[in-house]
Design a protein around this motif. Structure first.
Motif, PDB file in Angstrom:
ATOM      1  N   GLU A 129     -21.349 -16.597  -6.276  1.00 50.35           N
ATOM      2  CA  GLU A 129     -21.019 -16.812  -4.874  1.00 50.35           C
ATOM      3  C   GLU A 129     -19.990 -17.931  -4.729  1.00 50.35           C
ATOM      4  N   GLY A 130     -19.294 -17.933  -3.609  1.00 48.38           N
ATOM      5  CA  GLY A 130     -18.361 -19.008  -3.307  1.00 48.38           C
ATOM      6  C   GLY A 130     -16.918 -18.612  -3.509  1.00 48.38           C
ATOM      7  N   ASN A 131     -16.019 -19.450  -3.006  1.00 43.52           N
ATOM      8  CA  ASN A 131     -14.590 -19.139  -3.046  1.00 43.52           C
ATOM      9  C   ASN A 131     -14.057 -18.952  -4.455  1.00 43.52           C
ATOM     10  N   PHE A 132     -14.523 -19.766  -5.392  1.00 44.99           N
ATOM     11  CA  PHE A 132     -14.011 -19.661  -6.763  1.00 44.99           C
ATOM     12  C   PHE A 132     -14.199 -18.247  -7.299  1.00 44.99           C
ATOM     13  N   PHE A 133     -15.310 -17.607  -6.944  1.00 43.84           N
ATOM     14  CA  PHE A 133     -15.660 -16.302  -7.498  1.00 43.84           C
ATOM     15  C   PHE A 133     -15.256 -15.144  -6.589  1.00 43.84           C
ATOM     16  N   LEU A 134     -14.422 -15.426  -5.577  1.00 42.14           N
ATOM     17  CA  LEU A 134     -13.902 -14.358  -4.721  1.00 42.14           C
ATOM     18  C   LEU A 134     -12.758 -13.682  -5.484  1.00 42.14           C
ATOM     19  N   LYS A 135     -13.109 -12.709  -6.314  1.00 39.36           N
ATOM     20  CA  LYS A 135     -12.159 -12.092  -7.236  1.00 39.36           C
ATOM     21  C   LYS A 135     -11.086 -11.290  -6.490  1.00 39.36           C
ATOM     22  N   PRO A 136      -9.857 -11.239  -6.994  1.00 34.21           N
ATOM     23  CA  PRO A 136      -9.428 -11.927  -8.207  1.00 34.21           C
ATOM     24  C   PRO A 136      -9.173 -13.417  -7.985  1.00 34.21           C
ATOM     25  N   ASN A 137      -9.633 -14.196  -8.981  1.00 35.78           N
ATOM     26  CA  ASN A 137      -9.255 -15.606  -9.002  1.00 35.78           C
ATOM     27  C   ASN A 137      -8.176 -15.789 -10.067  1.00 35.78           C
ATOM     28  N   GLY A 138      -7.764 -17.022 -10.325  1.00 34.14           N
ATOM     29  CA  GLY A 138      -6.614 -17.146 -11.208  1.00 34.14           C
ATOM     30  C   GLY A 138      -6.453 -18.506 -11.848  1.00 34.14           C
ATOM     31  N   VAL A 139      -5.369 -18.632 -12.595  1.00 36.95           N
ATOM     32  CA  VAL A 139      -5.057 -19.839 -13.361  1.00 36.95           C
ATOM     33  C   VAL A 139      -3.630 -20.268 -13.045  1.00 36.95           C
ATOM     34  N   GLY A 170     -10.002 -20.347  -7.408  1.00 34.97           N
ATOM     35  CA  GLY A 170     -10.072 -19.066  -6.739  1.00 34.97           C
ATOM     36  C   GLY A 170     -10.413 -19.228  -5.270  1.00 34.97           C
ATOM     37  N   PRO A 171     -10.024 -18.226  -4.505  1.00 38.64           N
ATOM     38  CA  PRO A 171      -9.409 -16.973  -4.921  1.00 38.64           C
ATOM     39  C   PRO A 171      -7.894 -17.094  -5.092  1.00 38.64           C
ATOM     40  N   MET A 172      -7.299 -16.073  -5.720  1.00 32.59           N
ATOM     41  CA  MET A 172      -5.850 -15.943  -5.658  1.00 32.59           C
ATOM     42  C   MET A 172      -5.472 -15.746  -4.191  1.00 32.59           C
ATOM     43  N   LEU A 173      -4.340 -16.293  -3.798  1.00 36.59           N
ATOM     44  CA  LEU A 173      -3.830 -16.081  -2.447  1.00 36.59           C
ATOM     45  C   LEU A 173      -2.875 -14.900  -2.408  1.00 36.59           C
ATOM     46  N   VAL A 174      -1.967 -14.869  -3.379  1.00 33.03           N
ATOM     47  CA  VAL A 174      -0.978 -13.802  -3.492  1.00 33.03           C
ATOM     48  C   VAL A 174      -0.995 -13.297  -4.927  1.00 33.03           C
ATOM     49  N   ILE A 175      -1.062 -11.961  -5.085  1.00 30.74           N
ATOM     50  CA  ILE A 175      -1.092 -11.342  -6.414  1.00 30.74           C
ATOM     51  C   ILE A 175       0.045 -10.338  -6.495  1.00 30.74           C
ATOM     52  N   ASP A 176       1.052 -10.659  -7.290  1.00 33.00           N
ATOM     53  CA  ASP A 176       2.216  -9.778  -7.446  1.00 33.00           C
ATOM     54  C   ASP A 176       2.788  -9.350  -6.094  1.00 33.00           C
ATOM     55  N   ILE A 179      -1.072  -9.846  -0.573  1.00 33.98           N
ATOM     56  CA  ILE A 179      -2.123 -10.748  -0.116  1.00 33.98           C
ATOM     57  C   ILE A 179      -3.456 -10.308  -0.719  1.00 33.98           C
ATOM     58  N   HIS A 180      -4.306 -11.268  -1.046  1.00 35.09           N
ATOM     59  CA  HIS A 180      -5.635 -10.971  -1.598  1.00 35.09           C
ATOM     60  C   HIS A 180      -6.320  -9.898  -0.744  1.00 35.09           C
ATOM     61  N   PRO A 181      -6.857  -8.842  -1.366  1.00 30.36           N
ATOM     62  CA  PRO A 181      -7.387  -7.707  -0.603  1.00 30.36           C
ATOM     63  C   PRO A 181      -8.609  -8.041   0.248  1.00 30.36           C
ATOM     64  N   ARG A 182      -9.292  -9.149  -0.026  1.00 32.16           N
ATOM     65  CA  ARG A 182     -10.500  -9.486   0.727  1.00 32.16           C
ATOM     66  C   ARG A 182     -10.194 -10.310   1.987  1.00 32.16           C
ATOM     67  N   PHE A 183      -8.964 -10.732   2.161  1.00 33.17           N
ATOM     68  CA  PHE A 183      -8.631 -11.597   3.287  1.00 33.17           C
ATOM     69  C   PHE A 183      -8.454 -10.788   4.570  1.00 33.17           C
ATOM     70  N   GLU A 184      -8.987 -11.307   5.679  1.00 32.73           N
ATOM     71  CA  GLU A 184      -8.656 -10.802   7.003  1.00 32.73           C
ATOM     72  C   GLU A 184      -7.312 -11.403   7.412  1.00 32.73           C
ATOM     73  N   PRO A 185      -6.590 -10.752   8.327  1.00 33.66           N
ATOM     74  CA  PRO A 185      -5.292 -11.312   8.754  1.00 33.66           C
ATOM     75  C   PRO A 185      -5.413 -12.744   9.271  1.00 33.66           C
ATOM     76  N   ASN A 186      -6.487 -13.029  10.009  1.00 32.37           N
ATOM     77  CA  ASN A 186      -6.714 -14.373  10.531  1.00 32.37           C
ATOM     78  C   ASN A 186      -8.214 -14.572  10.715  1.00 32.37           C
ATOM     79  N   GLY A 187      -8.918 -14.786   9.627  1.00 30.88           N
ATOM     80  CA  GLY A 187     -10.369 -14.902   9.650  1.00 30.88           C
ATOM     81  C   GLY A 187     -10.867 -16.145  10.364  1.00 30.88           C
ATOM     82  N   THR A 188     -12.167 -16.200  10.577  1.00 32.85           N
ATOM     83  CA  THR A 188     -12.772 -17.314  11.313  1.00 32.85           C
ATOM     84  C   THR A 188     -13.038 -18.530  10.438  1.00 32.85           C
TER      85      THR A 188
END
Length: 277
Positions: A129-139, A170-176, A179-188
């Motif tokens: 759980e948590g932001n770090f594990f909101l896959k994909p994460n990255g280096v 994590g999570p990655m913000l931009v991948i290639d 935008i990260h697929p789990r993000f809402e356009p403007n979440g709460t």
């Protein structure tokens, strides 16, 4: 007579209103998110989608960028303030420092940490759980060849790059470019956030918001305004930026891994005088 009574009632109402303004308990003002001051040389203020950021463009041909975690005593620096004092005492002051990745309660890194070519903490590919594990994460890494990259964690594991410095988050913000697929356009979920992106192998973008921002908007900053095809979230709520002497954004928050930027030393090459024949 009626006018006098009306005037007296009006006067009493005004007095009661004034007393209420004076004595009514007021909510304390929240502490400022920005302590402020002049920005370090590589940094500027950038406005994007109604949020102001401090964005630092780090050209690796001009600046040294490194990741640090522990001091000479083998213990975590623990904060940007402590880090600034420690490196200044060693005669190697920094231009800027930013919290560089998530950490456990003992300040140890949650994921990969490579410092001066030595792996201090292994790559973490677990699910949790948590932001770090909101896959994909990255280096985020700087290779031993001096080139920078942001890589998805599994891609990093497969490539096994030869790195001088690296931090996993994590999570990655931009991948290639996406935008990260789990993000809402403007979440709460809104926090002061910081992250890192790479425009090309020589250009690193460090960004921190001056006010609360959603993941979606923060990711678009890197993709659309900063032209980064890959970008990584570093942290939120405890995000901070220092010039090594004072805080510019954030406060005296705890820090695990720390990203540091310093100027490369100027080297002079004396031209050899031609020998007389």
């Amino acid at each position: 007579m009626m006018k006098r009574r009306y005037g007296a009632a009006l006067l009493i109402a005004i007095l009661l209103a004034a007393i209420a303004v004076v004595w009514w308990p007021r909510r304390p003002e929240p502490p400022p998110l920005v302590i402020g001051g002049d920005l370090p040389a590589p940094c500027r203020n950038v406005a994007f989608e109604a949020v102001t950021y401090v964005v630092c463009t780090v050209d690796l041909r001009t600046y040294n960028l490194a990741v640090f975690h522990v001091g000479a005593d083998g213990k975590p620096f623990g904060s940007l303030e402590a880090f600034g004092k420690a490196v200044a005492g060693e005669g190697r002051p920094v231009l800027l420092a930013m919290n560089g990745g998530m950490y456990h309660e003992d300040l140890s890194p949650v994921g990969l940490l490579v410092e001066n070519g030595s792996e201090k903490s292994p790559l973490n590919l677990a699910d949790s759980e948590g932001n770090f594990f909101l896959k994909p994460n990255g280096v985020f890494l700087v290779g031993k060849d001096g080139k920078a990259a942001v890589m998805e964690s599994n891609a990093y594991a497969a490539a096994k790059p030869d790195v001088a410095f690296a931090t996993q988050s994590g999570p990655m913000l931009v991948i290639d470019g996406q935008i990260h697929p789990r993000f809402e356009p403007n979440g709460t979920s809104r926090y002061v956030r910081n992250g890192v992106g790479v425009r090309d192998e020589n250009t690193v973008l460090l960004a921190i918001s001056r006010s609360e921002v959603s993941f979606g908007s923060f990711a678009r900053l890197f993709r659309d305004a900063l032209q980064c095809r890959n970008a990584l979230f570093l942290d939120g709520a405890v995000s901070a930026l220092s010039d090594g002497k004072r805080m510019i954004v954030g406060g005296k928050y705890p820090a695990g891994p720390i990203i540091s930027v310093s100027a490369k030393p100027i080297t002079s090459v004396s031209a050899k005088q031609p020998q007389k024949q």
